[in-house]
Design an enzyme around this catalytic site. Structure first.
Site, PDB file in Angstrom:
ATOM      1  N   VAL A 198     -49.185 -29.063 -41.994  1.00 25.28           N
ATOM      2  CA  VAL A 198     -49.441 -28.897 -40.682  1.00 25.28           C
ATOM      3  C   VAL A 198     -50.129 -27.733 -39.836  1.00 25.28           C
ATOM      4  O   VAL A 198     -49.637 -26.720 -39.992  1.00 25.28           O
ATOM      5  CB  VAL A 198     -48.192 -29.098 -39.476  1.00 25.28           C
ATOM      6  N   ASN A 232     -53.944 -30.623 -36.854  1.00 28.10           N
ATOM      7  CA  ASN A 232     -53.565 -30.561 -35.377  1.00 28.10           C
ATOM      8  C   ASN A 232     -54.350 -29.475 -34.909  1.00 28.10           C
ATOM      9  O   ASN A 232     -54.803 -29.760 -33.694  1.00 28.10           O
ATOM     10  CB  ASN A 232     -52.248 -30.208 -35.512  1.00 28.10           C
ATOM     11  N   TYR A 240     -66.474 -29.641 -26.870  1.00 26.84           N
ATOM     12  CA  TYR A 240     -65.035 -30.056 -27.176  1.00 26.84           C
ATOM     13  C   TYR A 240     -65.209 -31.534 -27.365  1.00 26.84           C
ATOM     14  O   TYR A 240     -64.585 -31.909 -28.229  1.00 26.84           O
ATOM     15  CB  TYR A 240     -64.116 -29.556 -26.069  1.00 26.84           C
ATOM     16  N   LYS A 289     -64.453 -33.357 -30.752  1.00 26.42           N
ATOM     17  CA  LYS A 289     -63.236 -34.423 -30.853  1.00 26.42           C
ATOM     18  C   LYS A 289     -63.481 -35.827 -31.116  1.00 26.42           C
ATOM     19  O   LYS A 289     -62.792 -36.632 -31.745  1.00 26.42           O
ATOM     20  CB  LYS A 289     -62.120 -34.413 -29.436  1.00 26.42           C
ATOM     21  N   ALA A 342     -47.825 -31.342 -23.603  1.00 25.74           N
ATOM     22  CA  ALA A 342     -47.807 -29.968 -23.099  1.00 25.74           C
ATOM     23  C   ALA A 342     -48.142 -29.046 -23.895  1.00 25.74           C
ATOM     24  O   ALA A 342     -47.693 -28.787 -24.986  1.00 25.74           O
ATOM     25  CB  ALA A 342     -46.641 -29.231 -22.360  1.00 25.74           C
TER      26      ALA A 342
END
Length: 553
Positions: A12, A88, A140, A144, A173
């Site tokens: 991860v 991630n 960004y 993405k 969050a």
């Protein structure tokens, strides 16, 4: 049936907090060995300590996500193998994709994702900003959205080895969302409402989600796919002009009979071309589309599509700035335009040297009205209010060049959507096209008869209409076209399923509700902005089904 990950090793990235931490804890609680990667050593160690204290197995890795070798070595040294990779923090790699050969990629997937054992799972993390664009996030968004194209390519390549790739656009969050969202909203966007979905699609017995895109947050999960209009077919002769495109615009954007394609290979290019060849002459709009008095910059205009664009704009009255790295090519196109009675000048430089190109336009013609970024992305540093170093920093983590063509082109879509949002108040429109035409690039993979049939001339009319004053509203849109056929493509999102927000759902819950999550029925929507996409998740804040049951008891 409980979904166990015993015997699996999970890497991860960005796991020191937020979503990454939650992923790590969940996988560890279900028996997985976990490599907790984060540049913050203290944060990563804290997550590992939490896992080991609960009886799990985990190790820290503090390497940059761009140093794939170091991250992978930690996993192999500690656990001997890797079967699941959760990207991630961005793309895990040992070198930039643009410098990675197919052989090198094969070596990574074979060793690190147990290709020989016929199992591997990759989760890439996109965002709503990438899908729909967002103000102030052009770089960004590009990065993405690029991950969406990259993931679909991985899914195709990995299928025969049971290596599956899924991309998610989560809302949760985090340190980043804390800067833009109020505390009461963040309280309902816990990472615990994303992680169970990831675990479900990573499990060997989980649903097959390879190559697919999902939005996840606040207990709400929905699939997102491309929806293509039927489109319009044009006679591929001299009557195929921007004015002809204008006349059939309502057909091009009609989604009453949509198609859902899994890859571009499913487009019936030859059938569309035959229909175009046999069609009657194209009707023209009145008044016609013209560019008199306007100045148009075309990058990569020394040959191929760029040359055709330049010649078309000149024919329609525009002043043309012909940009190309080839001085011979650019001057040749300018000579063609001037001999035909038009006005043009060269800008001999890379398409990334925006200042030089714009200066050529201002010095010769006094202004700029249209930019056709044919050679790549032309960007003006002042326009995005960011330095090139800032641009590179974001892409170094999330995109960094291209391993596969799809990654770069998908990134352009995300970038364009953000540009459309930022440019709206200045009446600056931005659209993206996905053309198929016979060019120097397609000559290497197409038979010669296809190269001859799918002329670049058949792409230019759409570009002409989109960049004209006749197009006053369409911005941030994507169009596919080839051989006289033009269609619009947009996002369609399933009605999805909202789990109660009173407590996190489980991976088993995801498996049980898979049909509801992925069905595209009458509840399907077509979000065009990030705020529209998030609203359905916000609506799920009030989903307290479990609390309601308890109250009745």
């Amino acid at each position: 049936m409980s979904l166990s990950f015993k015997g699996h090793t999970v890497v991860v990235t960005g796991a020191g907090g937020g979503l990454g931490k939650t992923y790590s804890l969940l996988f560890a609680s279900r028996g997985a060995n976990v490599v907790v990667n984060d540049f913050n050593a203290a944060a990563a160690q804290k997550v590992v300590d939490e896992i080991t204290q609960a009886g799990g197995k985990a190790v820290v890795n503090t390497s940059s996500v761009t140093d794939g070798n170091a991250v992978i070595k930690s996993a192999l040294d500690a656990f001997g193998s890797i079967s699941i990779l959760i990207n991630n923090a961005g793309i895990l790699r040992d070198k930039g994709f643009k410098n990675m050969s197919d052989k090198e990629w094969d070596q990574i997937t074979e060793v690190h994702l147990q290709r020989k054992q016929k199992f591997g799972r990759i989760i890439n993390t996109a965002s709503a900003a990438g899908l729909y664009g967002n103000f102030g996030q052009a770089n960004y968004s590009a990065a993405k959205m690029g991950l969406v194209g990259f993931t679909k390519t991985l899914a195709f390549e990995g299928a025969k080895y049971n290596i599956k790739a899924v991309v998610i656009a989560p809302i949760a969050a985090s340190a980043m969302t804390e800067t833009v969202m109020p505390p009461e909203m963040l309280a309902n966007l816990k990472p615990e409402f994303v992680a169970p979905f990831v675990a479900a699609v990573c499990h060997p017995d989980g649903p097959d989600a390879s190559g697919r895109l999902f939005e996840v947050g606040a207990g709400f999960i929905a699939e997102v796919r491309w929806e293509q209009s039927k489109g319009a077919v044009f006679k591929t002769d001299a009557s195929f002009t921007p004015s002809a495109v204008k006349a059939k615009w309502s057909e091009i954007t009609d989604f009453s009979k949509p198609k859902y394609l899994k890859s571009s290979s499913e487009i019936d290019m030859k059938g569309n071309l035959q229909a175009a060849l046999s069609a009657p002459s194209n009707p023209q709009s009145s008044p016609q589309v013209r560019f008199d008095g306007k100045t148009v910059i075309v990058t990569g205009a020394g040959a191929g599509l760029g040359r055709i664009y330049a010649l078309m704009y000149s024919k329609l009255g525009a002043n043309v700035v012909v940009n190309d790295v080839s001085e011979k090519g650019a001057k040749g196109v300018v000579d063609e335009i001037v001999k035909a009675g038009g006005k043009a000048t060269t800008a001999i430089c890379s398409a990334e040297d925006g200042e030089t190109i714009v200066k050529a336009a201002l010095d010769t013609f006094g202004g700029v009205h249209v930019l056709v970024a044919n050679a790549g992305i032309l960007r003006d540093k002042s326009f995005t209010a960011m330095s090139e170093q800032e641009w590179d920093l974001v892409l170094a983590v999330h995109l960094r060049g291209t391993y596969k063509y799809a990654t770069a082109k998908a990134g352009i879509t995300g970038l364009t959507r953000s540009l459309a949002i930022e440019g709206r108040k200045y009446n600056i429109l931005a659209n993206v096209i996905a053309p198929s035409a016979g060019t120097a690039m397609t000559e290497t993979v197409w038979p010669q008869e296809m190269v001859n049939a799918f002329k670049p001339d058949y792409i230019a009319p759409l570009v002409g209409y989109l960049t004209s004053e006749d197009n006053a509203t369409d911005s941030g849109c994507l169009f596919e076209l080839s051989g006289g056929w033009i269609a619009q493509t947009r996002w369609q999102r399933s009605g999805g399923y909202g789990f109660p927000s009173s407590k996190p759902y489980t991976p088993e819950d995801v498996v049980a509700k898979w049909k509801e999550i992925t069905i595209f029925d009458e509840r399907a929507t077509h979000p065009t902005t990030t705020s529209e996409a998030i609203q359905q998740m916000i609506n799920n804040f009030e989903n307290k089904q479990e609390d309601a049951v308890k109250a009745k008891l």
